[in-house]
Design a protein around this motif. Structure first.
Motif, PDB file in Angstrom:
ATOM      1  N   LEU A 234       4.347  16.747  -1.982  1.00 24.51           N
ATOM      2  CA  LEU A 234       3.345  16.054  -2.784  1.00 24.51           C
ATOM      3  C   LEU A 234       3.395  16.577  -4.214  1.00 24.51           C
ATOM      4  CD1 LEU A 234       0.189  15.850  -0.472  1.00 24.51           C
ATOM      5  CD2 LEU A 234       1.506  13.927  -1.384  1.00 24.51           C
ATOM      6  N   GLY A 235       3.421  15.662  -5.170  1.00 23.30           N
ATOM      7  CA  GLY A 235       3.493  16.057  -6.572  1.00 23.30           C
ATOM      8  C   GLY A 235       4.889  16.263  -7.083  1.00 23.30           C
ATOM      9  N   GLN A 236       5.871  16.358  -6.170  1.00 21.00           N
ATOM     10  CA  GLN A 236       7.262  16.558  -6.588  1.00 21.00           C
ATOM     11  C   GLN A 236       7.985  15.222  -6.779  1.00 21.00           C
ATOM     12  OE1 GLN A 236       9.405  19.388  -4.107  1.00 21.00           O
ATOM     13  NE2 GLN A 236       7.500  20.453  -3.589  1.00 21.00           N
ATOM     14  N   ILE A 237       7.484  14.183  -6.125  1.00 21.96           N
ATOM     15  CA  ILE A 237       8.069  12.846  -6.226  1.00 21.96           C
ATOM     16  C   ILE A 237       7.018  11.926  -6.842  1.00 21.96           C
ATOM     17  CG2 ILE A 237       8.881  10.848  -4.909  1.00 21.96           C
ATOM     18  CD1 ILE A 237      10.241  12.772  -3.000  1.00 21.96           C
ATOM     19  N   THR A 238       7.397  11.211  -7.877  1.00 24.03           N
ATOM     20  CA  THR A 238       6.479  10.326  -8.585  1.00 24.03           C
ATOM     21  C   THR A 238       6.256   9.060  -7.757  1.00 24.03           C
ATOM     22  OG1 THR A 238       7.278  11.178 -10.705  1.00 24.03           O
ATOM     23  CG2 THR A 238       6.082   9.085 -10.736  1.00 24.03           C
ATOM     24  N   VAL A 239       4.992   8.728  -7.506  1.00 27.01           N
ATOM     25  CA  VAL A 239       4.671   7.586  -6.642  1.00 27.01           C
ATOM     26  C   VAL A 239       3.743   6.612  -7.362  1.00 27.01           C
ATOM     27  CG1 VAL A 239       3.667   6.835  -4.451  1.00 27.01           C
ATOM     28  CG2 VAL A 239       4.872   9.044  -4.589  1.00 27.01           C
ATOM     29  N   VAL A 240       4.135   5.348  -7.339  1.00 31.46           N
ATOM     30  CA  VAL A 240       3.270   4.250  -7.768  1.00 31.46           C
ATOM     31  C   VAL A 240       3.001   3.397  -6.540  1.00 31.46           C
ATOM     32  CG1 VAL A 240       3.098   2.157  -9.175  1.00 31.46           C
ATOM     33  CG2 VAL A 240       4.061   4.244 -10.159  1.00 31.46           C
ATOM     34  N   ALA A 241       1.747   3.005  -6.358  1.00 33.42           N
ATOM     35  CA  ALA A 241       1.333   2.330  -5.132  1.00 33.42           C
ATOM     36  C   ALA A 241       0.854   0.907  -5.413  1.00 33.42           C
ATOM     37  CB  ALA A 241       0.217   3.132  -4.461  1.00 33.42           C
ATOM     38  N   PHE A 242       0.600   0.198  -4.329  1.00 31.51           N
ATOM     39  CA  PHE A 242      -0.065  -1.100  -4.379  1.00 31.51           C
ATOM     40  C   PHE A 242      -1.290  -1.057  -3.463  1.00 31.51           C
ATOM     41  CE2 PHE A 242       3.731  -2.703  -6.319  1.00 31.51           C
ATOM     42  CZ  PHE A 242       3.366  -3.874  -6.975  1.00 31.51           C
ATOM     43  N   ASP A 243      -2.330  -1.739  -3.902  1.00 32.28           N
ATOM     44  CA  ASP A 243      -3.527  -1.980  -3.097  1.00 32.28           C
ATOM     45  C   ASP A 243      -4.420  -0.744  -2.982  1.00 32.28           C
ATOM     46  OD1 ASP A 243      -2.800  -4.696  -2.788  1.00 32.28           O
ATOM     47  OD2 ASP A 243      -1.407  -4.120  -1.212  1.00 32.28           O
ATOM     48  N   GLU A 244      -5.514  -0.904  -2.211  1.00 34.45           N
ATOM     49  CA  GLU A 244      -6.607   0.054  -2.325  1.00 34.45           C
ATOM     50  C   GLU A 244      -6.961   0.743  -1.013  1.00 34.45           C
ATOM     51  OE1 GLU A 244      -7.116  -3.547  -1.199  1.00 34.45           O
ATOM     52  OE2 GLU A 244      -7.289  -3.486  -3.370  1.00 34.45           O
ATOM     53  N   ASP A 245      -5.947   1.104  -0.237  1.00 31.25           N
ATOM     54  CA  ASP A 245      -6.201   1.899   0.953  1.00 31.25           C
ATOM     55  C   ASP A 245      -6.903   3.204   0.544  1.00 31.25           C
ATOM     56  OD1 ASP A 245      -5.066   2.220   4.023  1.00 31.25           O
ATOM     57  OD2 ASP A 245      -5.282   4.137   2.995  1.00 31.25           O
ATOM     58  N   LYS A 253      -6.757   9.898  -7.072  1.00 34.74           N
ATOM     59  CA  LYS A 253      -7.800  10.804  -7.576  1.00 34.74           C
ATOM     60  C   LYS A 253      -7.301  12.243  -7.652  1.00 34.74           C
ATOM     61  CE  LYS A 253     -12.637  12.078  -6.924  1.00 34.74           C
ATOM     62  NZ  LYS A 253     -13.903  11.747  -6.239  1.00 34.74           N
ATOM     63  N   GLU A 254      -6.508  12.650  -6.648  1.00 34.23           N
ATOM     64  CA  GLU A 254      -5.943  14.004  -6.625  1.00 34.23           C
ATOM     65  C   GLU A 254      -4.878  14.208  -7.694  1.00 34.23           C
ATOM     66  OE1 GLU A 254      -4.240  14.057  -2.781  1.00 34.23           O
ATOM     67  OE2 GLU A 254      -6.147  14.212  -1.707  1.00 34.23           O
ATOM     68  N   GLY A 255      -4.277  13.107  -8.164  1.00 37.52           N
ATOM     69  CA  GLY A 255      -3.162  13.209  -9.097  1.00 37.52           C
ATOM     70  C   GLY A 255      -1.818  13.253  -8.412  1.00 37.52           C
ATOM     71  N   ASN A 256      -1.791  13.066  -7.075  1.00 37.34           N
ATOM     72  CA  ASN A 256      -0.517  13.058  -6.348  1.00 37.34           C
ATOM     73  C   ASN A 256       0.193  11.709  -6.429  1.00 37.34           C
ATOM     74  OD1 ASN A 256      -0.400  15.765  -5.314  1.00 37.34           O
ATOM     75  ND2 ASN A 256      -2.130  15.232  -3.983  1.00 37.34           N
ATOM     76  N   PHE A 257      -0.555  10.638  -6.719  1.00 39.75           N
ATOM     77  CA  PHE A 257       0.027   9.336  -7.040  1.00 39.75           C
ATOM     78  C   PHE A 257      -0.334   9.029  -8.489  1.00 39.75           C
ATOM     79  CE2 PHE A 257       0.030   7.102  -2.584  1.00 39.75           C
ATOM     80  CZ  PHE A 257       0.887   8.077  -2.093  1.00 39.75           C
ATOM     81  N   VAL A 258       0.584   8.395  -9.197  1.00 38.67           N
ATOM     82  CA  VAL A 258       0.333   8.050 -10.593  1.00 38.67           C
ATOM     83  C   VAL A 258      -0.808   7.047 -10.704  1.00 38.67           C
ATOM     84  CG1 VAL A 258       1.324   6.937 -12.625  1.00 38.67           C
ATOM     85  CG2 VAL A 258       2.734   8.468 -11.243  1.00 38.67           C
ATOM     86  N   SER A 259      -0.701   5.962  -9.938  1.00 40.58           N
ATOM     87  CA  SER A 259      -1.668   4.869 -10.018  1.00 40.58           C
ATOM     88  C   SER A 259      -1.379   3.891  -8.886  1.00 40.58           C
ATOM     89  CB  SER A 259      -1.569   4.144 -11.367  1.00 40.58           C
ATOM     90  OG  SER A 259      -0.248   3.683 -11.578  1.00 40.58           O
ATOM     91  N   THR A 260      -2.260   2.918  -8.759  1.00 44.05           N
ATOM     92  CA  THR A 260      -2.028   1.849  -7.789  1.00 44.05           C
ATOM     93  C   THR A 260      -2.394   0.516  -8.428  1.00 44.05           C
ATOM     94  OG1 THR A 260      -2.480   1.068  -5.536  1.00 44.05           O
ATOM     95  CG2 THR A 260      -4.319   2.074  -6.709  1.00 44.05           C
ATOM     96  N   VAL A 261      -1.596  -0.493  -8.157  1.00 43.36           N
ATOM     97  CA  VAL A 261      -1.859  -1.850  -8.656  1.00 43.36           C
ATOM     98  C   VAL A 261      -2.636  -2.595  -7.571  1.00 43.36           C
ATOM     99  CG1 VAL A 261      -0.837  -4.015  -9.442  1.00 43.36           C
ATOM    100  CG2 VAL A 261       0.232  -1.832 -10.057  1.00 43.36           C
ATOM    101  N   VAL A 262      -3.846  -2.990  -7.912  1.00 39.82           N
ATOM    102  CA  VAL A 262      -4.715  -3.593  -6.903  1.00 39.82           C
ATOM    103  C   VAL A 262      -4.893  -5.087  -7.131  1.00 39.82           C
ATOM    104  CG1 VAL A 262      -5.959  -1.433  -6.503  1.00 39.82           C
ATOM    105  CG2 VAL A 262      -6.848  -3.070  -8.168  1.00 39.82           C
ATOM    106  N   GLN A 263      -4.996  -5.789  -6.029  1.00 38.49           N
ATOM    107  CA  GLN A 263      -5.315  -7.206  -6.048  1.00 38.49           C
ATOM    108  C   GLN A 263      -6.822  -7.358  -5.841  1.00 38.49           C
ATOM    109  OE1 GLN A 263      -1.842  -9.456  -4.066  1.00 38.49           O
ATOM    110  NE2 GLN A 263      -2.072  -7.606  -2.869  1.00 38.49           N
ATOM    111  N   GLN A 264      -7.272  -8.568  -5.638  1.00 33.86           N
ATOM    112  CA  GLN A 264      -8.687  -8.809  -5.394  1.00 33.86           C
ATOM    113  C   GLN A 264      -8.867  -9.633  -4.119  1.00 33.86           C
ATOM    114  OE1 GLN A 264     -11.422  -9.422  -8.767  1.00 33.86           O
ATOM    115  NE2 GLN A 264      -9.607  -9.734 -10.025  1.00 33.86           N
ATOM    116  N   PRO A 265      -8.546  -9.065  -2.953  1.00 27.56           N
ATOM    117  CA  PRO A 265      -8.662  -9.830  -1.716  1.00 27.56           C
ATOM    118  C   PRO A 265     -10.087 -10.297  -1.418  1.00 27.56           C
ATOM    119  CG  PRO A 265      -8.241  -7.501  -1.263  1.00 27.56           C
ATOM    120  CD  PRO A 265      -8.014  -7.705  -2.720  1.00 27.56           C
TER     121      PRO A 265
END
Length: 318
Positions: A234-245, A253-265
């Motif tokens: 965790l933190g060693q590999i840069t991660v961008v996510a999708f959605d709001e699990d 929030k922890e800073g282990n993922f850069v960000s997530t692109v969310v839709q509006q289901p």
């Protein structure tokens, strides 16, 4: 002859028939999803809000197929039509190979798509995200996070052939082109959560050059998190996510993922039901000429994740 009894029986018959007629007049609208995933809880909450506003004249159904396959989805739609459903909105697991099935349904009731479109079919309109634009947003987030460093990224997704997957991947590639970042491959799992985790584990062992990852479906990013945590990466590999699990939002929030692109289901469920109700009532003004109703996506990062999470909890009642 007891005329009082005859009159009472006749009156009861009229009431029963009248009640049956009223029940039949209630409009039946259905929202069919592509898999049993927590992602769809927000859409279900949107459908519930629409039900409260549309009132007793409508009965709204939110339906999960037994498994995330096109065959079971299409069979479910056939069952809904046979049961008297008046309009259907569907997120197809395999739209390209479901055109005939869609057209069969569309010949009987108004059919709308969401999440993953089937523009070659006779569906009336698509209501959902621009998956290409969402992919571009994810790619731009990766470019910012890598900050000029060379990137070898691996992507993970459910259905490799689904339009939403293809479009997200295409958008991501557009954004990273010429930026020193390469999407080496994308691993599909057919919405098998065990396989989704195994795909990440395998990459961590077999591809040590990978220094960035993208989870293209809602459950892919939590599986990335689990695998990275188990491997102490965790933190060693840069991660961008999708959605709001919730796991994804926690990682942001922890800073282990850069960000997530969310839709509006939530809006898909809410606006989708209102759209179909209006259409059945003869109001077609909400359907644009191109048949595309785009609900914008947004980037959630460490700065706005708390506010976004609070809004989510409010929509689904905690």
């Amino acid at each position: 002859m007891n005329y009082k009894l005859l009159f009472a029986a006749a009156a009861a018959s009229v009431l029963l028939l009248g009640g049956s007629t009223l029940a039949q007049e209630k409009k039946q609208l259905a929202f069919v999803v592509n898999a049993s995933s927590d992602f769809w809880k927000l859409a279900e909450a949107g459908v519930n809000k629409a039900q409260a506003e549309l009132g007793d004249g409508y009965e709204l159904q939110f339906r999960y197929p037994a498994q995330g396959t096109a065959a079971l989805q299409n069979a479910l739609m056939d069952d809904l039509v046979a049961a008297g459903t008046d309009a259907i909105m569907i997120s197809s697991a395999d739209p390209k190979n479901s055109i005939d099935a869609f057209n069969k349904v569309a010949a009987q009731v108004p059919l709308f798509t969401t999440d993953s479109d089937a523009p070659q079919s006779k569906r009336i309109a698509y209501l959902g995200s621009s998956n290409t634009a969402a992919g571009v947003q994810a790619g731009e987030e990766m470019v910012k996070a890598m900050a000029g460093k060379e990137g070898k990224c691996m992507g993970f997704v459910g259905f490799l052939g689904a339009d939403n997957a293809v479009e997200r991947i295409t958008g991501f590639k557009q954004a990273i082109e010429g930026k020193g970042i390469e999407l080496v491959d994308v691993r599909g799992d057919d919405v098998d959560f065990t396989k989704a985790r195994t795909n990440v584990d395998d990459v961590l062992v077999a591809n040590p050059e990978i220094n960035c990852m993208v989870g293209f479906y809602s459950y892919n990013s939590p599986k990335i998190y689990e695998a990275l945590q188990a491997a102490n990466k965790l933190g060693q590999i840069t991660v961008v996510a999708f959605d709001e699990d919730p796991v994804t939002l926690g990682a942001v929030k922890e800073g282990n993922f850069v960000s997530t692109v969310v839709q509006q289901p939530f809006e898909w469920g809410y606006q989708g039901m209102k759209l179909m109700a209006a259409y059945l009532g003869g109001d077609k003004s909400m359907v644009p000429a191109d048949g595309l109703i785009i609900v914008p996506t947004a980037v959630i990062n460490k700065e706005n994740v708390d506010a976004f999470s609070a809004d989510l909890k409010a929509k689904i009642g905690g």
